[in-house]
Write an enzyme that holds these catalytic residues in place. Structure first.
Site, short mmCIF file in Angstrom:
data_model
loop_
_atom_site.label_atom_id
_atom_site.label_comp_id
_atom_site.label_asym_id
_atom_site.label_seq_id
_atom_site.Cartn_x
_atom_site.Cartn_y
_atom_site.Cartn_z
N GLY A 69 7.85 -54.79 -27.65
CA GLY A 69 7.77 -56.10 -27.01
C GLY A 69 6.64 -56.22 -26.00
CB THR A 70 5.39 -53.96 -23.36
OG1 THR A 70 6.67 -53.87 -22.73
CG2 THR A 70 4.29 -53.96 -22.32
CG ASN A 149 14.57 -60.04 -19.28
OD1 ASN A 149 14.01 -61.12 -19.10
ND2 ASN A 149 14.32 -59.00 -18.53
CD GLN A 178 16.84 -58.83 -24.01
OE1 GLN A 178 17.93 -58.72 -24.57
NE2 GLN A 178 16.26 -57.81 -23.39
CB SER A 199 11.14 -55.29 -28.78
OG SER A 199 11.34 -53.95 -28.42
CG HIS A 201 13.72 -50.57 -27.64
ND1 HIS A 201 14.46 -50.53 -26.49
CD2 HIS A 201 12.58 -51.23 -27.32
CE1 HIS A 201 13.79 -51.12 -25.50
NE2 HIS A 201 12.65 -51.55 -25.98
CB THR A 237 -2.52 -43.91 -38.08
OG1 THR A 237 -3.90 -43.56 -38.23
CG2 THR A 237 -1.74 -43.47 -39.31
CB CYS A 325 11.57 -53.73 -15.76
SG CYS A 325 11.50 -54.10 -17.47
C1 LIG Z 1 12.35 -60.61 -22.87
C2 LIG Z 1 11.67 -59.29 -23.02
N1 LIG Z 1 10.37 -59.26 -23.37
C3 LIG Z 1 9.71 -58.10 -23.52
C4 LIG Z 1 10.32 -56.89 -23.33
C5 LIG Z 1 9.56 -55.61 -23.51
O1 LIG Z 1 9.95 -54.99 -24.70
P1 LIG Z 1 9.68 -53.42 -24.95
O2 LIG Z 1 10.71 -52.68 -24.18
O3 LIG Z 1 9.85 -53.25 -26.43
O4 LIG Z 1 8.29 -53.14 -24.53
C6 LIG Z 1 11.67 -56.87 -22.95
C7 LIG Z 1 12.37 -55.59 -22.67
O5 LIG Z 1 13.39 -55.56 -22.05
C8 LIG Z 1 12.37 -58.11 -22.80
O6 LIG Z 1 13.65 -58.14 -22.44
#
Ligand SMILES: Cc1ncc(COP(=O)(O)O)c(C=O)c1O
Length: 391
Positions: A69-70, A149, A178, A199, A201, A237, A325
């Site tokens: 996600g990041t 989130n 989310q 994302s 995970h 890769t 976070c």
């Molecule tokens: C709304 C939202 N965006 C982005 C992310 C980031 O995702 P990742 O942990 O896969 O980098 C999160 C992670 O909690 C999230 O809740």
């Protein structure tokens, strides 16, 4: 053990881990290699891409793999800024985004871009009038999360899409990290959205894998340049075992989705109805369609969120302060701050986040433990029951 921290991460599903293992052992070629091991890997890569695209109603070429996600959020924000610099320097987002969006925007500000953060109401929701008022001739991106989130608010994505139909040149991005598997896919994969972040995970795939949906015909600049994988847009890769595992995880997630969503909503409701009338409790997540079925956030005023988390942990119940976070940094929740919740209340907030494996029996156990712990919380609390207010 009760795991109620699924918005932080989910446990990898056994079938998904089996796929990861199998691909790691058996299909270890590089998809870019010309020989048969490469071809075998390439075929699986494209098969996984097609499976994900089909599940989302997209075409195969519109799915691009990332590390999560990041990366997806950073890519869409900065990739749009670079790609569309000649057309404008203004970006719009909300005051309650994940740091992956917020901090990308802040970085762009340092480079001379202008950013509007749309304010939110007491439910953490933006207003469409504010969005309309924020749009400028120089606006190049509107980025709005699907589900918050920290408290679970669903943003008015359909209305945002309607507004942006009058501005076809603006990129519309949704952070759906989310939101996937929570019964709102139609709102996310709407007919106006250009980019969507996912994302793995968060839905039982391994960590470190994700993808974006990128509408055909739209362009963002690559952030990772190199060997030209992912149609020259994201070099590196490909993590094939994780990609194949993620495709499987998505299929499992979306299988029988309505029943799973309904169960999560019932669990949330059972806990919500139990805790909401305790004098020290302030609830932030509402129990209705404007909120995701799996996230419940509330404060026990006068007790630090970390204290509450550890108290539940002693009973093997795993919850979090408002986001993974912020929790180790002991920061007040940025969403609650944007909702103008006073800091002494927001630092007392906790988040319960469910997945499709949680049960009503777990909700009952949580409620029983809550009753026991509440007596300790009352002693700890420096506030009184009459003091401020339900938010
Ligand atoms: C709304 C939202 N965006 C982005 C992310 C980031 O995702 P990742 O942990 O896969 O980098 C999160 C992670 O909690 C999230 O809740």
């Amino acid at each position: 053990m009760i795991y109620f921290d699924n918005s932080a991460t989910t446990q990898s599903a056994p079938d998904v881990v089996a796929t990861y293992d199998k691909v790691s052992h058996q299909i270890w070629g590089n998809p870019s290699s010309l020989h048969q091991f490469g071809e075998q890997a390439f075929n699986l890569l494209e098969q996984s891409r097609k499976q994900i695209a089909d599940l989302l109603g997209a075409s195969q070429s519109e799915i691009l793999f990332t590390s999560g996600g990041t990366e997806g959020d950073n890519w869409v924000v900065k990739g749009t800024a670079i790609e569309k610099r000649a057309f404008g320097n203004h970006l719009i987002t909300t005051a309650v985004e994940h740091p992956a969006i917020h901090n990308s925007m802040e970085q762009l500000k340092q480079l001379g871009y202008e950013v509007t953060y749309l304010p939110v109401d007491e439910h953490g929701r933006i207003s469409i009038d504010d969005l309309k008022a924020a749009i400028r001739p120089t606006t190049i991106l509107v980025s709005v999360m699907a589900v918050n989130n920290e408290i679970g608010t669903i943003q008015p994505l359909t209305e945002v899409a309607d507004v942006l139909k009058d501005y076809p040149k603006i990129h519309f991005h949704i952070d759906a990290v989310q939101g996937i598997g929570k019964g709102i896919q139609d709102m996310i994969m709407n007919d106006r959205v250009d980019y969507v972040t996912f994302s793995g995970h968060k839905f039982h795939a391994p960590r470190g894998i994700g993808f974006i949906y990128a509408r055909r015909g739209r362009k963002i600049a690559p952030l990772l340049t190199g060997g030209g994988q992912e149609r020259n847009l994201r070099s590196g890769t490909e993590n094939l075992p994780a990609i194949a595992a993620m495709a499987k995880a998505l299929r499992l997630l979306l299988d029988n989705e309505p029943a799973k969503v309904d169960m999560q909503r019932q669990i949330k409701e059972r806990i919500y109805n139990h805790v909401k009338d305790f004098p020290l409790v302030t609830t932030f997540s509402e129990d209705n369609d404007g909120f995701a079925p799996h996230i419940l956030c509330f404060a026990i005023r006068g007790v630090r969120g970390e204290t509450i988390v550890h108290a539940f942990e002693e009973h093997q119940i795993y919850i979090s302060t408002t986001s993974a976070c912020s929790s180790k940094k002991h920061l007040a929740s940025s969403t609650l701050t944007a909702m103008r919740i006073p800091e002494d209340v927001s630092t007392s907030a906790i988040r319960i986040s469910l997945d499709e494996h949680n049960t009503l029996a777990e909700a009952d156990e949580f409620n029983t433990v809550f009753d026991q712990l509440y007596k300790q919380f009352e002693k700890l609390s420096s506030t009184t029951a009459d003091e401020p207010a339900k938010a």
